[in-house]
Write a protein that holds these residues in place. Structure first.
Motif, mmCIF file in Angstrom:
data_model
loop_
_atom_site.group_PDB
_atom_site.id
_atom_site.type_symbol
_atom_site.label_atom_id
_atom_site.label_comp_id
_atom_site.label_asym_id
_atom_site.label_seq_id
_atom_site.Cartn_x
_atom_site.Cartn_y
_atom_site.Cartn_z
ATOM 1 N N ASN A 32 -26.889 -21.101 -15.571
ATOM 2 C CA ASN A 32 -26.047 -20.292 -16.440
ATOM 3 C C ASN A 32 -25.116 -21.091 -17.332
ATOM 4 O O ASN A 32 -24.225 -20.542 -17.954
ATOM 5 C CB ASN A 32 -25.224 -19.309 -15.592
ATOM 6 C CG ASN A 32 -24.317 -20.052 -14.610
ATOM 7 O OD1 ASN A 32 -24.314 -21.279 -14.546
ATOM 8 N ND2 ASN A 32 -23.555 -19.298 -13.843
ATOM 9 N N ALA A 33 -25.307 -22.391 -17.397
ATOM 10 C CA ALA A 33 -24.430 -23.209 -18.227
ATOM 11 C C ALA A 33 -25.233 -24.338 -18.860
ATOM 12 O O ALA A 33 -26.285 -24.730 -18.348
ATOM 13 C CB ALA A 33 -23.288 -23.794 -17.398
ATOM 14 N N MET A 34 -24.734 -24.835 -19.985
ATOM 15 C CA MET A 34 -25.356 -25.960 -20.654
ATOM 16 C C MET A 34 -24.273 -26.951 -21.057
ATOM 17 O O MET A 34 -23.109 -26.562 -21.241
ATOM 18 C CB MET A 34 -26.148 -25.502 -21.881
ATOM 19 C CG MET A 34 -27.283 -24.544 -21.532
ATOM 20 S SD MET A 34 -28.310 -24.085 -22.947
ATOM 21 C CE MET A 34 -29.333 -25.568 -23.107
ATOM 22 N N ILE A 51 -20.571 -25.496 -21.570
ATOM 23 C CA ILE A 51 -20.311 -24.112 -21.951
ATOM 24 C C ILE A 51 -21.063 -23.195 -21.002
ATOM 25 O O ILE A 51 -22.226 -23.421 -20.679
ATOM 26 C CB ILE A 51 -20.714 -23.882 -23.424
ATOM 27 C CG1 ILE A 51 -20.379 -22.456 -23.872
ATOM 28 C CG2 ILE A 51 -22.195 -24.197 -23.660
ATOM 29 C CD1 ILE A 51 -20.488 -22.269 -25.391
ATOM 30 N N SER A 52 -20.377 -22.135 -20.563
ATOM 31 C CA SER A 52 -20.998 -21.159 -19.677
ATOM 32 C C SER A 52 -21.774 -20.129 -20.493
ATOM 33 O O SER A 52 -21.658 -20.080 -21.726
ATOM 34 C CB SER A 52 -19.928 -20.456 -18.842
ATOM 35 O OG SER A 52 -19.161 -19.593 -19.675
ATOM 36 N N GLY A 98 -27.505 -26.286 -16.346
ATOM 37 C CA GLY A 98 -27.135 -26.284 -14.936
ATOM 38 C C GLY A 98 -26.335 -25.058 -14.565
ATOM 39 O O GLY A 98 -26.543 -23.974 -15.112
ATOM 40 N N ARG A 99 -25.382 -25.241 -13.642
ATOM 41 C CA ARG A 99 -24.586 -24.131 -13.141
ATOM 42 C C ARG A 99 -23.108 -24.340 -13.447
ATOM 43 O O ARG A 99 -22.559 -25.428 -13.253
ATOM 44 C CB ARG A 99 -24.774 -23.981 -11.632
ATOM 45 C CG ARG A 99 -26.177 -23.539 -11.248
ATOM 46 C CD ARG A 99 -26.260 -23.110 -9.801
ATOM 47 N NE ARG A 99 -27.589 -22.630 -9.467
ATOM 48 C CZ ARG A 99 -28.554 -23.400 -8.973
ATOM 49 N NH1 ARG A 99 -28.333 -24.684 -8.747
ATOM 50 N NH2 ARG A 99 -29.744 -22.891 -8.702
ATOM 51 N N TYR A 105 -18.860 -28.318 -13.619
ATOM 52 C CA TYR A 105 -20.222 -28.057 -14.103
ATOM 53 C C TYR A 105 -21.186 -28.929 -13.299
ATOM 54 O O TYR A 105 -20.911 -30.103 -13.062
ATOM 55 C CB TYR A 105 -20.282 -28.404 -15.591
ATOM 56 C CG TYR A 105 -21.652 -28.422 -16.203
ATOM 57 C CD1 TYR A 105 -22.150 -29.579 -16.783
ATOM 58 C CD2 TYR A 105 -22.441 -27.279 -16.219
ATOM 59 C CE1 TYR A 105 -23.395 -29.610 -17.354
ATOM 60 C CE2 TYR A 105 -23.698 -27.299 -16.793
ATOM 61 C CZ TYR A 105 -24.173 -28.468 -17.369
ATOM 62 O OH TYR A 105 -25.412 -28.488 -17.934
ATOM 63 N N ASP A 106 -22.301 -28.336 -12.891
ATOM 64 C CA ASP A 106 -23.301 -29.032 -12.087
ATOM 65 C C ASP A 106 -24.618 -29.052 -12.856
ATOM 66 O O ASP A 106 -25.349 -28.054 -12.852
ATOM 67 C CB ASP A 106 -23.476 -28.317 -10.744
ATOM 68 C CG ASP A 106 -24.516 -28.983 -9.874
ATOM 69 O OD1 ASP A 106 -25.075 -28.301 -8.996
ATOM 70 O OD2 ASP A 106 -24.770 -30.189 -10.067
#
Length: 120
Positions: A32-34, A51-52, A98-99, A105-106
C-alpha cells in the motif's frame, strides 16, 4: 511477482530539475505504499521519500522543500519531482513498493535503479 519500471534519470546542471517515474505491475495487492531510495558511491542507501496509498508523504531532511513525491493509484505509478538539484543529489535512485507503517515504511520490492547525475 512484482515488476517496477523506472524512467527519467539523467544528467542535469546544479539548480536544475528532473522527474523520475516508476510504474508497478504484478501481484501488488497487499502493498500500500511506494517510495524512492538512493545510493551514492561509497555511501549507505538512503530513503528519500515515501507515500502511502492515501497520499501521506515523508521526506528525508536533505530533500525537504526541493523534492516532491506523488502517485497515481489508477496507474500504480509513483513520481519524484526533483527541483533545485545539488551535486550531492548524485546517486542511483531506486523505486520501491511496500507497506506503510505507523512509524515508517517497509519496502518489499525494488526497481533496477536509475542514475541521476548533477554536475556542471
Amino acid at each position: 511477482q512484482v515488476q517496477l519500471v523506472e524512467s527519467g534519470g539523467g544528467l542535469v546542471q546544479p539548480g536544475g530539475s528532473l522527474r523520475l517515474s516508476c510504474a508497478a505491475s504484478g501481484s501488488i495487492f497487499s502493498l500500500n505504499a511506494m517510495g524512492w531510495y538512493r545510493q551514492a558511491p561509497g555511501k549507505q542507501r538512503e530513503l528519500v521519500a515515501h507515500i502511502s496509498s492515501g497520499g501521506s508523504t515523508k521526506y528525508a531532511d536533505s530533500v525537504k522543500g526541493r523534492f516532491t513525491i506523488s502517485r497515481d493509484n489508477a496507474k500504480i505509478t509513483v513520481y519524484l519531482q526533483m527541483n533545485s538539484l545539488k551535486p550531492e543529489d548524485t546517486a542511483v535512485y531506486y523505486c520501491t513498493i511496500g507497506r506503510h507503517l505507523d512509524n515508517g515504511y517497509d519496502p518489499k520490492n525494488w526497481g533496477q535503479g536509475t542514475q541521476v547525475t548533477v554536475s556542471s
